[in-house]
Design a protein around this motif. Sequence first.
Motif, PDB file in Angstrom:
ATOM      1  N   ASN A 196      49.216  21.261  31.665  1.00 17.69           N
ATOM      2  CA  ASN A 196      49.200  22.531  32.404  1.00 17.69           C
ATOM      3  C   ASN A 196      49.991  22.509  33.707  1.00 17.69           C
ATOM      4  O   ASN A 196      50.111  23.533  34.361  1.00 17.69           O
TER       5      ASN A 196
ATOM      6  N   LEU B 246      44.371  10.077  33.527  1.00 14.63           N
ATOM      7  CA  LEU B 246      44.997   8.948  34.229  1.00 14.63           C
ATOM      8  C   LEU B 246      44.026   8.242  35.171  1.00 14.63           C
ATOM      9  O   LEU B 246      44.290   7.112  35.583  1.00 14.63           O
ATOM     10  N   SER B 247      42.921   8.899  35.510  1.00 16.33           N
ATOM     11  CA  SER B 247      41.940   8.187  36.344  1.00 16.33           C
ATOM     12  C   SER B 247      41.045   7.284  35.484  1.00 16.33           C
ATOM     13  O   SER B 247      40.189   6.588  36.014  1.00 16.33           O
TER      14      SER B 247
END
Length: 315
Positions: A14, A42-43
């Motif tokens: 997005n 990605l965390s």
Amino acid sequence: MTAERGTILIIGRNGQLARALHDVFTASAQQFIALGRPEIDLSDPPTAKTAIIAARPAVVINAAAYTAVDRAEDDAEAAFAINEAGAKAAAEAAAEIGASIVHVSTDYVFDGKKDSPYVESDPTAPLGVYGSSKRAGELAVAAANPKHLILRTSWVFSPYGANFVKTMLRLNSERSELNVVDDQFGNPTSALDLARAIARMLPKLLDSSPDSQAFGIFHVVNAGTTTWRGFAEAIIGAAHRRGAPRANVRAIGTKDYPTRASRPGYSALATDKITGVFGIHLRPWPNALSECLDQLIGPTREDMIQPQEAFGRST
Ligand SMILES: NC(=O)c1ccc[n+]([C@@H]2O[C@H](COP(=O)([O-])OP(=O)(O)OC[C@H]3O[C@@H](n4cnc5c(N)ncnc54)[C@H](OP(=O)(O)O)[C@@H]3O)[C@@H](O)[C@H]2O)c1
């Protein structure tokens, strides 16, 4: 296990660049998949590893990042988790399947003390957490995968998401006067032009060995340097020619608009390297801005064109 030739995996769905890549690849019939949260968070680095290894792309493009420059000052852990550890995991997974990684970085890795455009080899000295986390990501990606293309860009705008162009259009419709910082210089850059540049680089990434000139750090921005005030005036002037009102733009200094994060006073990026290696030179930012406003508002109205502009037109 080796990568499947031709398939591109975009991390992010997005964001401005992710959506621009979607548009550009769809228009050119480039095969791709785009994975955002929750498939790739990605965390949570294992999600990136698992998804990339399962998809077996030839190229991974990391278009996702922690991009909230001011919020990062109080949220360093999250910024580094996404921009360093997450980016590293994506680069490692790509390396594991023999894929290249395209990673996007920022002009905010520099401190802005220079007075001529920054080249790729200039020393970095980020002023804030966001820039520091992005610089850490550059280093981690480069160490994790020899086939890395790190693209530093700046002042990104597009019809998508939140960005300066959309903020100025909103404020222009609400107010008659806007105060905008006039002592920070940079290169406004269209996410669509950046996506088109990435599309042009792909063939070299697919064919090159890890020691090829095609890998490394490159600056990629639209041509032309301005201030936020100059950018705002161009946005509002171009919007006015499309029928919008025209607020007065007043120049102010950074000291008059305090923000949580410090920003570089001058972060223009030199693009000679990408022109030399890939033959890519992005058009001037006002032309790219026109394309963006055509999409957001519509075309310039004939009755709003100034006499001198009409005189200069060839058709
Ligand atoms: N915007 C600028 O002015 C600018 C300037 C210089 C460099 N850059 C760099 O250019 C790149 C693209 O920026 P952009 O403007 O397209 O950013 P953006 O519009 O802010 O989008 C960021 C994207 O990252 C995703 N994301 C955030 N946290 C994530 C996580 N934990 N896991 C997976 N995805 C996550 C977001 O997902 P959701 O949609 O799910 O929230 C969003 O799609 C970034 O690397 C940025 O640092 C941007």
